[in-house]
Design an enzyme around this catalytic site. Sequence first.
Site, PDB file in Angstrom:
ATOM      1  N   HIS A 390     -17.696 -10.356  -5.038  1.00 47.90           N
ATOM      2  CA  HIS A 390     -18.825 -10.973  -5.738  1.00 47.90           C
ATOM      3  C   HIS A 390     -19.469 -10.035  -6.754  1.00 47.90           C
ATOM      4  O   HIS A 390     -20.234 -10.486  -7.602  1.00 47.90           O
ATOM      5  CB  HIS A 390     -19.896 -11.424  -4.737  1.00 47.90           C
ATOM      6  CG  HIS A 390     -19.607 -12.765  -4.122  1.00 47.90           C
ATOM      7  ND1 HIS A 390     -18.974 -12.906  -2.913  1.00 47.90           N
ATOM      8  CD2 HIS A 390     -19.849 -14.030  -4.551  1.00 47.90           C
ATOM      9  CE1 HIS A 390     -18.859 -14.194  -2.609  1.00 47.90           C
ATOM     10  NE2 HIS A 390     -19.372 -14.901  -3.592  1.00 47.90           N
ATOM     11  N   GLY A 391     -19.176  -8.751  -6.665  1.00 48.98           N
ATOM     12  CA  GLY A 391     -19.793  -7.793  -7.571  1.00 48.98           C
ATOM     13  C   GLY A 391     -20.549  -6.734  -6.793  1.00 48.98           C
ATOM     14  O   GLY A 391     -21.008  -6.968  -5.668  1.00 48.98           O
TER      15      GLY A 391
END
Length: 505
Positions: A390-391
């Site tokens: 997701h980062g």
Amino acid sequence: MQPKMKPKLHKSELFIYFGVYIVYIVYELWVLVKARHKILAIAQYEFPQGWSFLRSRKDDTNDELYAFTEYIQQNWYWYLFHLAVVNIVRRYRPQWPQSLTNAFICIAILMLTMSLTSMGLISSLIASYFFVAKLQSKIFVWLLSIAWMVVMIFMKSNKTLQESMGYMEFHHVMVSLCWCILRGCSYSLQMAKSYKSGEQNAEMKYALTHYLGYSLYFPCFTLGPFMGYHRYIDPLVDYKEADLCVAKGNFKLFAWHIARVGFWWLVLEIALHYVYVHYMALDIEAVKVLDTKFGLYAVGYFMGQFFFMHYIIVYGLGIAFAQYDGLNPPRKPRCIGLVHNYSDMWKYFDEGLYEFLFTHIYAELCSKDSSALRKILSTAATFSFVFLWHGHYWYVFVWSVLNFCCLVLEKIVKTLTLSSTYNDIMRHKVGLSEGGIQRLNAFLGSQIFIPAAFSNCYFISGLDVGNYLMGEAYLGGWWNYLTLTFCTYCFFQCCEIIMHKRYTQ
């Protein structure tokens, strides 16, 4: 598995549970609609004029919804192109491989809509997984995946690259690369497993044409949802699986699914004229205009509901096309208003992602008979991947940690409440009836659900708003927490009753 019969609760109880739940939601909605005038007065943002007949300004501050709208406006005719080509091939060239058709359609669209830089990135990622899959090594697949996720982290911080590609194209490419990583992993890992087990027709199932058709399936390429490779390939090569795809070529059913997507998109667009939760997710001062604690909880609840509606629309589009093409996509997200066990949020909100995480990470690291410690470590490894995919943002880290803790606690409580020792003590030592035990279990479950539900605020809105809402829930006074617990308990009981009825039917 047949669910355990729930003890009958008093009718007056059911009336209270459902009455509180309905009144709670209606009150929250009223508070948010009423708050929009205060938000317009203090906001340092000029909200655009909405649809004239609604006589209200529109909250257009959600980046994901804006990107989706722009993507559909720029690419709607490519969906029609895909639909037309698939129907022509199905009618006049039925012997033509469907995977080859999917690949040709998507390649043509990408060549006409994306820059050479974007094409190079996407081609490199897809090709790298195909060559690594030939090694039939799970370790190399995961090393490649980590490498690509690290590359994407650096790409997000490269302002020059963003400016050269343009905001919209950069956003769409980054999202597409995220999905391609999962597809590459699914193809490579399932291929390694099939060859290791000596599966028949493995060479045919994992041919280059099928891989390209899977990786470049246009309706799900950028917007999702994620389909595991088995969901794509089994209906194409297994006649029994193909017979189960009742929506294949059924245009009336396809049109009905698209109409439902359009309906929920219309509902969301209208709601954005009156409920400004997207702006509240960005500006903590807008959250503070709500002068009641339950107003703050309304922000958290409707953030989740708007997030759900967004993905019902986005995923619903890809699912409709995939079913029409004879594939087996995952189901649409379950409404968060029917999720009281947080493990169900992971299982049923994004079913495709859950299958990937469970099959290729969790189940590879532990089994049903593994020790509790090993299962906890396997869960931690799963959420480590979730965080990286997701980062590498702090709010994603906090959300991942809270989800991990709540799921572990939920598992502990479920193990406890299902044990014979616990139930014997509750019946014979404490003297509780079956109904009393069920009420106690619902109370324990509601205490886990509260932090789990607020954890979503971190993912949707970030650290500032997430910290503020979580702090108001737990540091807002004993009376505030008592009323929150009672409302959550009623919500928990309503969901238990509804979901049990669904399962038994």
